[in-house]
Design a protein around this motif. Structure first.
Motif, short mmCIF file in Angstrom:
data_model
loop_
_atom_site.label_atom_id
_atom_site.label_comp_id
_atom_site.label_asym_id
_atom_site.label_seq_id
_atom_site.Cartn_x
_atom_site.Cartn_y
_atom_site.Cartn_z
N LEU A 17 0.84 -1.20 0.00
CA LEU A 17 0.00 0.00 0.00
C LEU A 17 0.88 1.25 0.00
N HIS A 18 0.85 1.98 -1.11
CA HIS A 18 1.75 3.11 -1.28
C HIS A 18 1.39 4.30 -0.39
N GLY A 19 2.33 5.22 -0.29
CA GLY A 19 2.13 6.40 0.54
C GLY A 19 1.22 7.43 -0.09
N GLY A 20 0.73 8.37 0.71
CA GLY A 20 -0.14 9.43 0.22
C GLY A 20 0.58 10.32 -0.78
N GLY A 21 -0.06 10.60 -1.92
CA GLY A 21 0.54 11.43 -2.94
C GLY A 21 1.48 10.69 -3.87
N LEU A 22 1.71 9.41 -3.60
CA LEU A 22 2.59 8.59 -4.43
C LEU A 22 1.73 7.65 -5.27
N SER A 23 2.31 6.59 -5.80
CA SER A 23 1.54 5.62 -6.55
C SER A 23 2.29 4.29 -6.54
N TRP A 24 1.96 3.41 -7.48
CA TRP A 24 2.53 2.06 -7.49
C TRP A 24 4.05 2.06 -7.54
N TRP A 25 4.66 3.10 -8.13
CA TRP A 25 6.12 3.14 -8.25
C TRP A 25 6.83 3.27 -6.90
N LEU A 45 -4.43 3.65 -4.68
CA LEU A 45 -5.35 4.15 -3.67
C LEU A 45 -6.30 5.19 -4.25
N ASP A 46 -7.55 5.14 -3.81
CA ASP A 46 -8.57 6.08 -4.28
C ASP A 46 -8.08 7.52 -4.13
N GLY A 47 -8.41 8.34 -5.13
CA GLY A 47 -8.02 9.75 -5.08
C GLY A 47 -6.63 10.03 -5.60
N HIS A 48 -5.90 8.98 -5.99
CA HIS A 48 -4.54 9.13 -6.49
C HIS A 48 -4.48 8.90 -8.00
N ALA A 49 -3.34 9.20 -8.60
CA ALA A 49 -3.16 9.03 -10.04
C ALA A 49 -3.45 7.59 -10.44
N GLY A 50 -4.27 7.42 -11.47
CA GLY A 50 -4.60 6.09 -11.96
C GLY A 50 -5.77 5.44 -11.27
N SER A 51 -6.29 6.07 -10.21
CA SER A 51 -7.43 5.51 -9.48
C SER A 51 -8.72 5.81 -10.23
N ASP A 52 -9.78 5.09 -9.86
CA ASP A 52 -11.06 5.29 -10.54
C ASP A 52 -12.13 5.90 -9.64
N LYS A 53 -11.74 6.30 -8.42
CA LYS A 53 -12.70 6.91 -7.49
C LYS A 53 -12.02 7.98 -6.65
N ASP A 54 -12.81 8.88 -6.12
CA ASP A 54 -12.28 9.87 -5.18
C ASP A 54 -11.99 9.21 -3.83
N GLY A 86 -0.53 4.55 3.49
CA GLY A 86 -0.70 3.12 3.24
C GLY A 86 -0.55 2.30 4.51
N GLY A 87 0.35 2.73 5.39
CA GLY A 87 0.52 2.05 6.68
C GLY A 87 -0.70 2.23 7.57
N GLN A 88 -1.31 3.42 7.53
CA GLN A 88 -2.54 3.65 8.30
C GLN A 88 -3.68 2.78 7.76
#
Length: 248
Positions: A17-25, A45-54, A86-88
């Protein structure tokens, strides 16, 4: 929710689970080193680049990933790792389902709510959100995160894709996330990783979690700042992960 997948089916599953503001990379190098032995699932994660939901809440996001695991992997996986936000989310998953995984790697997760931080997020982004698309400003933010320089282009591209409302939403959620009482019932072997040079709230959170989780190990990483472990030191992260699951 969308997912990035490494490795082959019918192998032990690891969810990262990636960090906030980051993505799969966030976990690309880690996944590349593990893909021959495990199937790696990285939710966008929702709301991030590449996601499909807020983005809505940490609780909703955790429940969504649990549902995905129920549908695709029979209700549990070998290991889940998560950085910061992601840790939360990982901690919330462990609170909602005590046996969602056999092993957990929680990196730099805060569980001490901060009302001053919460109150500053909306006005701060209201005034400076437009600067995010300016490369000079984005480079300043990127440098403050101490990530490897070769990740800047992806960081910049993905940050520009996050709406102001989503940015505010997940930052506010992260600033106020509390440790849940039900977390104490978790049966996963949990490993807590925190950089020696992280802020006081993160360090205190790690100690609180260690006291609450009866089957946990606290790893204080010398000379490291927030997020450096999984992002900048993939070899060390993979070494620790393999050591954790070696008895499996």
């Amino acid at each position: 929710m969308q997912y990035k997948i490494y490795g082959k089916r019918n192998r032990d599953v690891i969810v990262l689970l990636h960090g906030g503001g980051l993505s799969w990379w966030n976990y690309r190098e880690v996944s590349e080193r593990l893909q021959n032995d495990f199937q790696i699932i990285i939710p966008l994660l929702d709301g991030h680049a590449g996601s499909d939901k807020d983005f809505t809440t940490i609780e909703d996001t955790a429940a969504e990933i649990i549902s995905f695991i129920d549908t695709n992997f029979g209700g549990s996986v070998l290991l889940i790792g998560g950085l910061s936000l992601g840790g939360q989310i990982l901690l919330e998953m462990l609170s909602q389902r005590k046996n969602i995984c056999r092993f957990a790697m929680v990196e730099s997760a805060a569980v001490i709510p901060s009302k001053p931080t919460y109150s500053l997020i909306k006005p701060a982004f209201g005034s400076c959100y437009g600067l995010i698309r300016k490369k000079w400003f984005s480079k300043l933010q990127f440098c403050s995160l101490r990530m490897r320089s070769e990740l800047f282009d992806e960081y910049y591209q993905d940050t520009c894709c996050i709406t102001k409302q989503n940015m505010i939403s997940f930052l506010q959620e992260s600033s106020m996330y509390p440790m849940k009482k039900s977390l104490g019932e978790c049966v996963a072997e949990t490993h807590l990783f925190v950089g020696e040079r992280e802020n006081r709230r993160i360090l205190l959170s790690a100690r609180m979690l260690h006291e609450t989780l009866r089957d946990s190990n606290l790893h204080i990483l010398p000379a490291l700042y927030h997020g450096e472990f999984s992002i900048n030191h993939a070899d060390l992260y993979v070494k620790e992960l393999r050591a954790i699951v070696k008895t499996h």
